[in-house]
Every structure is written in C-alpha cells, then in structure tokens.
Scaffold this motif. Structure first.
Motif, mmCIF file in Angstrom:
data_model
loop_
_atom_site.group_PDB
_atom_site.id
_atom_site.type_symbol
_atom_site.label_atom_id
_atom_site.label_comp_id
_atom_site.label_asym_id
_atom_site.label_seq_id
_atom_site.Cartn_x
_atom_site.Cartn_y
_atom_site.Cartn_z
ATOM 1 N N GLY A 1 -9.045 -6.489 4.318
ATOM 2 C CA GLY A 1 -8.494 -5.136 4.158
ATOM 3 C C GLY A 1 -7.923 -4.573 5.441
ATOM 4 O O GLY A 1 -7.141 -3.629 5.425
ATOM 5 N N ARG A 2 -8.312 -5.149 6.580
ATOM 6 C CA ARG A 2 -7.873 -4.640 7.872
ATOM 7 C C ARG A 2 -6.605 -5.342 8.359
ATOM 8 O O ARG A 2 -6.010 -4.946 9.369
ATOM 9 C CB ARG A 2 -9.008 -4.835 8.895
ATOM 10 N N LEU B 1 1.895 -2.090 5.950
ATOM 11 C CA LEU B 1 0.725 -1.589 5.226
ATOM 12 C C LEU B 1 -0.489 -2.358 5.723
ATOM 13 O O LEU B 1 -0.451 -2.958 6.785
ATOM 14 C CB LEU B 1 0.923 -1.770 3.723
ATOM 15 N N ASP B 2 -1.581 -2.325 4.949
ATOM 16 C CA ASP B 2 -2.736 -3.123 5.345
ATOM 17 C C ASP B 2 -3.196 -3.979 4.173
ATOM 18 O O ASP B 2 -2.629 -3.905 3.082
ATOM 19 C CB ASP B 2 -3.856 -2.227 5.880
ATOM 20 N N ASN C 1 -5.394 -3.872 2.096
ATOM 21 C CA ASN C 1 -5.733 -3.223 0.826
ATOM 22 C C ASN C 1 -4.597 -3.350 -0.180
ATOM 23 O O ASN C 1 -4.813 -3.461 -1.377
ATOM 24 C CB ASN C 1 -6.017 -1.734 1.044
#
Lengths: 86, 250
Positions: free
Chosen positions: A40-41, A6-7, A9
C-alpha cells in the motif's frame, strides 16, 4: 507537468486478482535497495500504458501490469520477496 | 490485528440504489443495498462498473463512506466535469437503479477503533470520505479513542459532511475537528484560511511524542505536502499512512 502518482492502495483490486488475497498490508522487499514496505505504500503510476508500481524508497520498478481485452500481463521486476497470509 | 486470508478473485456484485444524498452542489452520496456484501472496514474502497448498451464498460474506484453495516454500502462521489463515470453517477442515477460493484478493497489504509490511537486524520477535499468512515465507526464504538481531524476544502459550500462533523464534534469529547478553507471564507469564519502547512499541522495535530497513527487522504500534491510536514515535525513515517487520488478520468 505535475507528478500525479498514486500509491499501492490504488492497485488493491489488481493485487487480489493476481495473488488471490488482499495485499496492500503485506510486505515486499525491493531487490534494488533492500527496503521492505507494505504494498500500500508503494508509488504507483497509472498514466503509463498500464500500471507501474515503484519502490517508495529508491524508485526501482517493482511490478508492471498491462491489460489487454482478454489478458492481464504482469511483469514482476525488482521484487526480492513478498509475503502473503497463510 | 491479524486478519485471515480471504482467497479468490473479486466478484462483481449487483447493488441497488436505495437513497441519494446531496452533500454539496457537485457531490452526492449514493446509498447502496448490496446482497452478499462482505463486511467492509473503514478506509476501504470499492470499484464501480458501468456498462453501456453497446457493451462498453468503464470502472472507477470510490472510497466507502459508511462504517460496516451489513449489506449497506455508501460511496460519496464528486463530479469530474469531463469525467466518464461521475457525471452519470451524479446526474443520471436514480433510486431503484442497479449498478455493479466489487470489493471491499484495501487492507493498508484501514482503521477501526480496535486499532487504538491517538489518531491523526488529515483530509484534502473529497479525501475526507474514507476518513469519515473511520469517524463514523468511532462514533458508533464504545472505545473512546482520541481522534483529531484537520480537513481542507476550497470553500464552505464545497466542504462535505459539514453539519454531521459539527454534530459529532459536540457530542464526542474524544473528537476534535479543525478546518481550513483555502479559497473563500464566510464573513464569520473562525477556522484557517490557507493551504495546510507545517505551522497549521503543528497547531492542530497530535505532537510526535504522542506517537499517533496518521491517515492522510487527498489529491497527490496535498498528500505529499502533509506527509512531508508531519515527518518534519518528528512523526515516524511508518506510522503515517497515505492514500492519494488522482485524475482517473472521474
């Protein structure tokens, strides 16, 4: 086996618990490669025993967070610096 | 837009279910009234926590589907067959029930009309949910930011918000919507009929010279493919924000 990362976030709530503020739009610098990216990245793996956040550019481990019943243990690894809002 | 720091931990709040909307056979929107809810931004998500009678707790993250609207929070939930939380939310939850939530969470994958554009949205499956919050905010705004959406679903039956998107597309001249159905298409289908690829993105999205702000949301593989293709088309990777969702146990 598909790579199901995932990332950053996905760790938004964890960051708020840790840093006391929203962090996904704040920058951190990878100590391994020097890349600067918003949290978030980052690349996040949640299927390890705990959450692992890696640098999106070089893959170095930035943060590992493991929850027990009463504690959250956080290992800050390859992070040269982070920024927070004042 | 610089925001100010809101400090402290996220507290769990109790919200009441005020409406349940069937989006497709396996997707529902849950409309919640949450006293003391801090105003959220399009693109943010919430954590929802369920507690069993024996004290066992399970929590999941869900994207917020509605634009900021006081104490109203709408989440759109897709049923994960062997999941732990979604079968309850889809099958058992009733109007009048109370559930716990905390948020709003997220400051990176966020857009409001004040951020400007043009904007390129690309959605895979229920990755459309946070992008729909952005589109609904656009529809309520006086700012006529040009927005393009490419949305991918398996079939027309599994395409969420289909009627609303058609309505918005005809009422907003600054919104363009393109569709692809990857597995089954109706006889009169006018859209694409394959997985999103570089050619489709080139045909439906803003050219890189327009320097759009990009938001891509969907399953991990979908997001990887779309982001890589946008970069190959010349887009600046730093202007393409992605949100992946994976098998969290649903």
């Amino acid at each position: 086996m598909t790579d199901m990362h995932l990332d950053g976030n996905a760790l938004g709530a964890l960051f708020i618990d840790l840093f006391g503020q929203e962090m996904t739009d704040q920058n951190g610098c990878c100590d391994a490669c020097g890349a600067v990216n918003p949290f978030g990245r980052a690349v996040v793996y949640r299927d390890a025993p705990g959450d692992v956040m890696r640098c999106p550019d070089c893959g170095a481990v930035l943060i590992v967070a493991v929850r027990t019943e009463t504690r959250l243990r956080v290992s800050i690894q390859s992070l040269r610096w982070i920024e927070v809002l004042e | 837009m610089e925001r100010t720091a809101v400090r402290g931990r996220l507290n769990w709040l109790v919200a009441e279910v005020v409406d349940l909307i069937d989006e497709t056979g396996t997707v529902k929107s849950i409309v919640l009234d949450c006293p003391d809810w801090p105003l959220h931004l399009p693109g943010q998500h919430v954590d929802i926590r369920l507690t069993a009678e024996d004290g066992y707790q399970a929590q999941r993250s869900y994207s917020i589907a509605n634009p900021p609207a006081g104490e109203k929070v709408v989440v759109t939930v897709e049923l994960v067959d062997d999941g732990e939380v979604s079968p309850y939310l889809i099958g058992e939850l009733a109007v009048g029930d109370q559930i716990e939530l905390r948020g709003p969470i997220g400051g990176y994958f966020v857009w409001t009309p004040e951020h400007g554009g043009p904007v390129q949205l690309v959605a895979g499956g229920s990755g459309l949910v946070p992008l729909m919050a952005m589109i609904r905010a656009l529809a309520e705004s006086d700012r006529r930011v040009p927005v393009r959406l490419l949305t991918s679903a398996r079939s027309r039956e599994t395409l969420i918000y289909g009627d609303e998107l058609r309505r918005l597309q005809s009422s907003l001249d600054n919104l363009e919507v393109a569709y692809t159905l990857t597995r089954a298409q109706p006889a009169d289908w006018q859209g694409y009929s394959r997985r999103v690829d570089q050619q489709m993105l080139a045909e439906t999205s803003w050219p890189a010279t327009e320097r759009p702000l990009g938001f891509v949301c969907g399953p991990t593989g979908f997001v990887e493919t779309v982001a890589a293709n946008l970069v190959a088309l010349g887009h600046d990777a730093a202007r393409i924000k992605t949100e992946r969702f994976g098998p969290s146990g649903g």
